[in-house]
Scaffold this motif. Sequence first.
Motif, short mmCIF file in Angstrom:
data_model
loop_
_atom_site.label_atom_id
_atom_site.label_comp_id
_atom_site.label_asym_id
_atom_site.label_seq_id
_atom_site.Cartn_x
_atom_site.Cartn_y
_atom_site.Cartn_z
N PHE A 193 -2.99 -46.75 -4.61
CA PHE A 193 -4.01 -45.73 -4.77
C PHE A 193 -4.70 -45.43 -3.46
CE2 PHE A 193 -3.47 -45.66 -9.25
CZ PHE A 193 -4.05 -44.47 -9.67
N LEU A 194 -4.91 -46.46 -2.64
CA LEU A 194 -5.55 -46.24 -1.34
C LEU A 194 -4.67 -45.37 -0.46
CD1 LEU A 194 -8.07 -47.04 0.28
CD2 LEU A 194 -6.78 -48.97 1.20
N ILE A 197 -4.42 -41.35 -1.99
CA ILE A 197 -5.54 -40.40 -1.99
C ILE A 197 -5.52 -39.44 -0.80
CG2 ILE A 197 -8.05 -40.22 -1.87
CD1 ILE A 197 -6.79 -40.92 -4.64
N VAL A 274 -12.11 -50.58 -4.25
CA VAL A 274 -11.07 -49.71 -3.69
C VAL A 274 -10.50 -48.80 -4.77
CG1 VAL A 274 -8.74 -49.68 -2.70
CG2 VAL A 274 -10.45 -51.26 -1.81
N SER A 278 -11.06 -44.64 -5.41
CA SER A 278 -9.82 -43.86 -5.34
C SER A 278 -9.56 -43.08 -6.62
CB SER A 278 -8.63 -44.80 -5.07
OG SER A 278 -8.79 -45.48 -3.85
N GLY A 282 -9.56 -39.10 -6.73
CA GLY A 282 -8.23 -38.63 -7.09
C GLY A 282 -8.24 -37.75 -8.33
#
Length: 476
Positions: A193-194, A197, A274, A278, A282
């Motif tokens: 996910f980090l 994005i 985190v 995200s 997102g």
Amino acid sequence: MFEVSNEFYYIVFGYFVLILSIGLWAGQNNKTSESHLVAGRSIGPLVGGAALAATQMSAGTFVGTMGVHYLTGASYIWFWPGLWLGWVVSALWVAPKFQQFKGGVTDPDFVEQRYNSKLGKVIAALLIIVAYTVYLIAQYVAGGIVMNTIFGIPVVWGAFITIAVTMIYTLKGGMRATAYSDFVQALIMAGCFLAAIPIVFYQAGGLNFVGSYLTELDPAITGWHYGFKDLIGFAAAFGFSMAISPYELARMYSLKSKKTVRLAIGISFILQAVVGISVAVGGMAMRSLFPVLNNPDNASSVMAINVLPPIVGALLMVAILASIMSTVSGVMIVSSSGVSHDIYGILKPSATDKEKMLLNRIAVVVLAFIPLYFALNPFDMVQFIVLAQASLVASFFFALVVFGLNWKGATRLGALSSMIGGLITVLIWLFILDSPFDINEVIPGVIVSTILLLVVSRFTKPVPNENLKPFFKDVQ
């Protein structure tokens, strides 16, 4: 169904093989029910912290929460401080004492020992099983949505595949398999996910464009879709339940030491932060790219398949599947142990360890498939099924655990009245009174259960010192 590359299939298939391999490897040393349920109390802070985070970050996070942010915008992010406050309560007043209770392997074990009540143990086990059956509905719906988006198969078959793979490694590997697979899954979740994005925002035209477009589309998306009472309710539901969450507390038994518990909770904080940020940004970026999706819960799947490069998208989809499977595995362990260890152990005290292990595995299969029937007719967005479950758990377990671990005066009858009173309050608030004043049901539920515990305990027989010794150092 969107066009999916071969690389996408290879990565998803490879993930399933990896998780099943971890389960088979981890299960080699599970010779007793204790090693199966608490991994021999051998888990360290890094693996433990990742496991705590992975279990918390369920379908409610990657499918449900992202869907809510897609639909309503930024304001929903304020439920996270409530959830993290719940973790703080756990780290200071709950989790370390659970870890040090060497006589227990399940949450109802604590109820029996602390309150000197076999009836309390059975009631706690039954309530946990019911609450987590509701929770599994959300996970199965999310798994079905993800599989449907990837492969175009019916949602029911997607849910079935999610159940089957998770059930296999849980049956074989128990808590050890769950912990180590969760470690891998948490790294995948946070990392993917980090990385995803920035790509999504680039595709959407940049941060400024997304913000201005969404504001023009609906000012509430970048402002305040939810009011103060709504956000307090969300935060309270997740915070109260996280402080005493049975599937998280069960993992405390598997950690090595009191210090390990607090380090693990700190590591889980980082991973959750985190992912939380995200998922929020997102979801809003996806709204600017796809203003009208048939189901907001599809936002994360559509992002993985239609926006991101194939390999990144495949890894992100694996992260979503990982979040679902890690939670399903943790719930299976807790619910099945409620049947085999807590209820059956009370009904047949002479039961052998071999009998309990067999019944545990049968219970995993049976309890895994019961929610599938309800998942075929989902009644709400995934996140709000999760929210209902959180309120239910907090209403019957929060006062029981937090006060029971930190106040010697809590009694057996106080605990029984607290559990039953909190549960009844939530059900009445939801289904008879229809949530008056728009106040979330968890608030009256926890208030009533706390008052009942305190008041009834003041006028009933105290618990023997023998039962208090594992939790209070000053008891002789």
